[in-house]
Design a protein around this motif. Sequence first.
Motif, PDB file in Angstrom:
ATOM      1  N   GLY A 275       0.819  -1.198   0.000  1.00  0.00           N
ATOM      2  CA  GLY A 275       0.000   0.000   0.000  1.00  0.00           C
ATOM      3  C   GLY A 275       0.855   1.251   0.000  1.00  0.00           C
ATOM      4  O   GLY A 275       1.611   1.505  -0.932  1.00  0.00           O
ATOM      5  N   VAL A 276       0.794   1.998   1.095  1.00  0.00           N
ATOM      6  CA  VAL A 276       1.451   3.298   1.133  1.00  0.00           C
ATOM      7  C   VAL A 276       2.961   3.191   1.033  1.00  0.00           C
ATOM      8  O   VAL A 276       3.619   4.089   0.530  1.00  0.00           O
ATOM      9  CB  VAL A 276       1.057   4.080   2.410  1.00  0.00           C
ATOM     10  N   GLY A 277       3.522   2.087   1.490  1.00  0.00           N
ATOM     11  CA  GLY A 277       4.976   1.975   1.465  1.00  0.00           C
ATOM     12  C   GLY A 277       5.526   1.465   0.158  1.00  0.00           C
ATOM     13  O   GLY A 277       6.725   1.313  -0.003  1.00  0.00           O
ATOM     14  N   TYR A 278       4.637   1.201  -0.773  1.00  0.00           N
ATOM     15  CA  TYR A 278       5.048   0.524  -2.004  1.00  0.00           C
ATOM     16  C   TYR A 278       6.127   1.279  -2.773  1.00  0.00           C
ATOM     17  O   TYR A 278       7.177   0.734  -3.084  1.00  0.00           O
ATOM     18  CB  TYR A 278       3.823   0.306  -2.890  1.00  0.00           C
ATOM     19  N   ASN A 279       5.862   2.561  -3.038  1.00  0.00           N
ATOM     20  CA  ASN A 279       6.810   3.363  -3.828  1.00  0.00           C
ATOM     21  C   ASN A 279       8.208   3.309  -3.271  1.00  0.00           C
ATOM     22  O   ASN A 279       9.164   3.004  -3.964  1.00  0.00           O
ATOM     23  CB  ASN A 279       6.383   4.831  -3.841  1.00  0.00           C
ATOM     24  N   VAL A 280       8.287   3.642  -1.984  1.00  0.00           N
ATOM     25  CA  VAL A 280       9.605   3.771  -1.376  1.00  0.00           C
ATOM     26  C   VAL A 280      10.290   2.417  -1.331  1.00  0.00           C
ATOM     27  O   VAL A 280      11.486   2.297  -1.626  1.00  0.00           O
ATOM     28  CB  VAL A 280       9.476   4.371   0.034  1.00  0.00           C
ATOM     29  N   ASN A 281       9.529   1.390  -1.009  1.00  0.00           N
ATOM     30  CA  ASN A 281      10.120   0.064  -0.934  1.00  0.00           C
ATOM     31  C   ASN A 281      10.657  -0.369  -2.291  1.00  0.00           C
ATOM     32  O   ASN A 281      11.783  -0.827  -2.424  1.00  0.00           O
ATOM     33  CB  ASN A 281       9.083  -0.930  -0.422  1.00  0.00           C
ATOM     34  N   GLN A 282       9.834  -0.204  -3.319  1.00  0.00           N
ATOM     35  CA  GLN A 282      10.269  -0.600  -4.660  1.00  0.00           C
ATOM     36  C   GLN A 282      11.450   0.239  -5.109  1.00  0.00           C
ATOM     37  O   GLN A 282      12.355  -0.247  -5.780  1.00  0.00           O
ATOM     38  CB  GLN A 282       9.113  -0.456  -5.653  1.00  0.00           C
ATOM     39  N   SER A 283      11.427   1.506  -4.730  1.00  0.00           N
ATOM     40  CA  SER A 283      12.514   2.395  -5.091  1.00  0.00           C
ATOM     41  C   SER A 283      13.815   1.924  -4.449  1.00  0.00           C
ATOM     42  O   SER A 283      14.857   1.849  -5.103  1.00  0.00           O
ATOM     43  CB  SER A 283      12.164   3.805  -4.639  1.00  0.00           C
ATOM     44  N   THR A 377      14.089   8.907  -2.660  1.00  0.00           N
ATOM     45  CA  THR A 377      14.245   7.616  -3.340  1.00  0.00           C
ATOM     46  C   THR A 377      15.057   6.624  -2.523  1.00  0.00           C
ATOM     47  O   THR A 377      14.906   5.425  -2.678  1.00  0.00           O
ATOM     48  CB  THR A 377      14.924   7.762  -4.727  1.00  0.00           C
ATOM     49  N   ILE A 378      15.946   7.118  -1.660  1.00  0.00           N
ATOM     50  CA  ILE A 378      16.724   6.166  -0.871  1.00  0.00           C
ATOM     51  C   ILE A 378      16.172   6.044   0.546  1.00  0.00           C
ATOM     52  O   ILE A 378      16.816   5.474   1.416  1.00  0.00           O
ATOM     53  CB  ILE A 378      18.236   6.518  -0.856  1.00  0.00           C
ATOM     54  N   GLY A 379      14.974   6.564   0.736  1.00  0.00           N
ATOM     55  CA  GLY A 379      14.279   6.336   2.003  1.00  0.00           C
ATOM     56  C   GLY A 379      14.781   7.178   3.150  1.00  0.00           C
ATOM     57  O   GLY A 379      14.709   6.772   4.301  1.00  0.00           O
TER      58      GLY A 379
ATOM     59  N   LEU B  39      17.882  -9.558  -3.590  1.00  0.00           N
ATOM     60  CA  LEU B  39      16.955 -10.691  -3.564  1.00  0.00           C
ATOM     61  C   LEU B  39      15.549 -10.246  -3.896  1.00  0.00           C
ATOM     62  O   LEU B  39      14.861 -10.861  -4.703  1.00  0.00           O
ATOM     63  CB  LEU B  39      16.948 -11.295  -2.159  1.00  0.00           C
ATOM     64  N   SER B  40      15.160  -9.143  -3.257  1.00  0.00           N
ATOM     65  CA  SER B  40      13.802  -8.646  -3.491  1.00  0.00           C
ATOM     66  C   SER B  40      13.597  -8.331  -4.952  1.00  0.00           C
ATOM     67  O   SER B  40      12.546  -8.580  -5.516  1.00  0.00           O
ATOM     68  CB  SER B  40      13.547  -7.387  -2.672  1.00  0.00           C
ATOM     69  N   ALA B  41      14.646  -7.787  -5.578  1.00  0.00           N
ATOM     70  CA  ALA B  41      14.514  -7.416  -6.978  1.00  0.00           C
ATOM     71  C   ALA B  41      14.284  -8.650  -7.826  1.00  0.00           C
ATOM     72  O   ALA B  41      13.432  -8.670  -8.707  1.00  0.00           O
ATOM     73  CB  ALA B  41      15.772  -6.683  -7.451  1.00  0.00           C
ATOM     74  N   ASN B  42      15.051  -9.694  -7.539  1.00  0.00           N
ATOM     75  CA  ASN B  42      14.866 -10.914  -8.310  1.00  0.00           C
ATOM     76  C   ASN B  42      13.483 -11.497  -8.092  1.00  0.00           C
ATOM     77  O   ASN B  42      12.841 -11.973  -9.011  1.00  0.00           O
ATOM     78  CB  ASN B  42      15.922 -11.940  -7.934  1.00  0.00           C
ATOM     79  N   ASN B  43      13.043 -11.466  -6.837  1.00  0.00           N
ATOM     80  CA  ASN B  43      11.727 -12.007  -6.554  1.00  0.00           C
ATOM     81  C   ASN B  43      10.648 -11.196  -7.244  1.00  0.00           C
ATOM     82  O   ASN B  43       9.607 -11.713  -7.617  1.00  0.00           O
ATOM     83  CB  ASN B  43      11.472 -12.006  -5.047  1.00  0.00           C
TER      84      ASN B  43
END
Lengths: 419, 604
Positions: A275-283, A377-379, B39-43
Amino acid sequence: MREQKNIFYNIDWITVCLFLALVLFGWMNIYAAVYNDEHKNIFDFSQSYGKQLIWIACAIILSLIIMMIDVKFFPAFSYFIFVLVLVLLVAVLIMGSATAGSKSWFQIGDFKLQPSEFAKFATNLAIAKYLSASNIKIQDIKTKLVTFLILGLPVLLIILQNDTGSALVYIAFVFVLYREGLSGNVLIIGFLVIVLFFLSLLINKFLVIGVIAGIALLLFVYIRKRRKEITMLVGLFILTAGFVFSVDYVYENVLEQHQKDRIDVLLGKATDLRGVGYNVNQSKIAIGSGGFLGKGFLEGTQTKFNFVPEQSTDFIFCTIGEEWGFTGSTIVIILYVWLFIRIIMMAERQRSSYGRIYGYGVASILFFHFLINIAMTIGLAPVIGIPLPFISYGGSSLWAFTILLFVFVKQDANRLLLL
Amino acid sequence: MKAPFNDRKYVINIIIFSIGAIFLCRLFYIQIIDNSYKLSANNNALRSITEFPARGLIYDRNGKLLVYNEATYDLMVIPQHVKDLDTAELCKLIGIDKEIFKSRMEKAKSYSYYAPSIFEREISKETYGFLQEKLYKLQGFYVQARTLRKYPLSIAAHTLGYIGEVSQGLIENDNYYKPGDYIGISGIEKSYENELRGKKGVKIMMFDVFNREKGSFRNGMYDTVSVAGIDLTTAIDADLQAYGEALMKNKRGSIVAIEPATGEILALVSSPSYDPNLLAGHDRSKNYIKLLQDIKQKPLYNRALMAQYPPGSTFKILNALAGQQLGVLKEDSRFPCSLGFHMGNINVKCHNHPSPCNLEQSIQYSCNSYYVYAFKAILEKSGYKKTSDAYNKWLDIVMSFGFGKKFYSDIPNELTGNIPTPEYYDKLHGKNRWHALTIYSLGIGQGEILVTPLQLANFTAILANRGYYFIPHIVKKIGKTKGINKKYTTKQTVKVDSKYFDIVIEGMDDVVESGTGTGAKIKKIEMAGKTGTAQNPHGEDHSIFILFAPLKNPKIAISVVVENGGWGATWAVPIASLMVEKYLNKKVDRVDLEKRMLEGSVKY
């Protein structure tokens, strides 16, 4: 005084090169972020990278035009431009089209223009013009009020557009004001306010107050002989405590839900990675997975497959981090720091206060974008949607930054002609 | 012009440098020190898709297909990607209820949040059709093709074995297998697992944020191609096997038929059996439990390899051979029989037959008394002072016939049978406190001695070969060219000279012509057999018959055991005879006998 015919006369090539390097590297990463096998042609103008190529060409033309315009034009028309942009900001509120909750665009056919990007430049002109007047001293209350007004008008209009991120950029002018004589306490207080704000949200408020009280007590022991300062200390303590307790109120009642979420994510209070943390986590995943050398140009799996939202605009640094790794990220950061330092150096060598103040404004605005964007972007900062100068996709921001920079480059090239 | 507050530029420069430095430290941490992001990226973006190779096919000796593969589909789930799922629709599609859905989802999540696990296995083609249409709505689910074992003839269940999900223990020990993989669990599916399974392939595919396939990762640099399993040709004669299974219907026991010249197993029947298709496919575990719980019939129990019986009179042949080899029996050695052997308090009954018999007759009439005497002679007159030494000599000969030990053949789970050691008797009776008359029942194939039907059939093959055998085996050929293990083509010679076999075989010929096994007689085929009755303390005796034919250049050696079948002649003899007829003549003329055997049943 003799105007030079050659528009490149005395130009600061280092700045120009840094600018070009960032723009080109930015374009490469936009290409990588949007890249897919069906659209490989870099001149495919249906794709972001194709469009960005046009924006870059226009930006270069714009910079050439600025270099050709009389150096006295911008100082002379500072207020005019400022008022013009304010009018545009009002107009966009009435006629603009809304995207993603912000009403900050003029839609003209396929073309979108964002006046708030240009407002930074215009405000910088106005501030430079106002503060460089011969009878102005920043220590005066009146000066402070007028400065506050110049800054406050665009900020207010931009907040009305629901574009808080862009409004926050005006904080950057604190650096300019500091350089021109504003008390250094402003910087310290500003820093403390930010620290206290997050601290109060993160840990128990009474603990925070306790620590502050402890510090106050130590100071009291140190200065107990001087009555005046004790009064000040007590006053400060009460203010601080009041601030700490008001944080909750601000957090609950002033901030909007998405802003609260972003702060929660930064502080690790919200861990909802879908949810809300998605962007930062994926980044962070994208950047973190880059490793030392990166995955290679066009090989980033995170950015290419759209795991990172806004990856060609606000989250462009993800692509850099993923595909170019620590090496590429470091180079980008060095380029920026070099550019900022260079601009400040140039500002300091201006003979006019106008040139200096304007230069500091340029450095401050760019630096603030750099600070917030990369930290996000780096949290290290909450998600605040502002572009990375020269690199992020977007015509308005690229043009605005180019104009902002090259007006100063022009000033600098002609610094010896001005008294 | 020098502005006031000039030194403030340093403060601002320091701030800029500090921020740059902080960023670099942070980047250094997340890009170089902390590996979790990689790891997360690969997953996130990469998913390895396993390509399951087609398992090898299995043929009979004439090229008839015994096992093939049918396409089936497993519904896979990646919990991480499951989003906005219409649970009710999915449940309806695959026919499960909400509770099962929940528990499976939990199971999948507990296995891995990011890796795929099987949600529903072996979906029927029809369901797959429906599912395929709805799959785009079921984010996080996908279908993986698999193969399902099919047995067109529904025979030889025990021999072929079955495949099933690999166990946790094996996954930990063998990194080839992953949870949900199939592995041969019994039969040749197990013993030839490495040949049959082929090699799994892995394709690393890239997926975007909407779980759409985006092609191969780095142009397939890390992919491996799956290699289909190797086909096996078995020695089984499908017609004979099917006929044997039909004959053994409603009886318990086994038939083992071997080609003496090669040791190839032509038929391996264990009854009761089951349809091998029951243990393949969607209802495998349900059916397996059903078969397992059938304690009365024990259909999963492979009697041909695992049942152990006293060999009864069939063992007399071995004693006749051993006696000759040890020099205590000659063709004209005669021992008295007065309706049995009587000495002290030992009474071994025998039936009415001409007496005293010579060696040939002793086999023809299966004289009990003769073999008590003969065994006594083996232990007392073969030139050893101590009984145990003579016994060891005898034991050595017996073991050379493949008794009392495993063949380590290519059908798993064979048992050893039992031939008592001298140590055993030392323990039972005290050292040197036992002698011929203590253990006389070994002479007539009773007592502690136990053999498996496979050992009996191999024994018959040795008789047919007059002194040697090849380890009995099921698989004839691996793939198109690869031969089988050398041990199956190595001649195993027994410790009885070939010259001693003739007289014994003549006796066995007499058994069929005019002895205890006349029911086996087939027109124009000369053969040699021996009946046996395994004493069964729990009920009716087991009926045993061994037979090989033709007498010259034998093509088939067979052992038949019918549990609780009473006299050898009742069931075992006709069944063995019909099997031989079927195999040699390819058709059966004795329709009445056939009908009686097919329809007959033994009461248990």
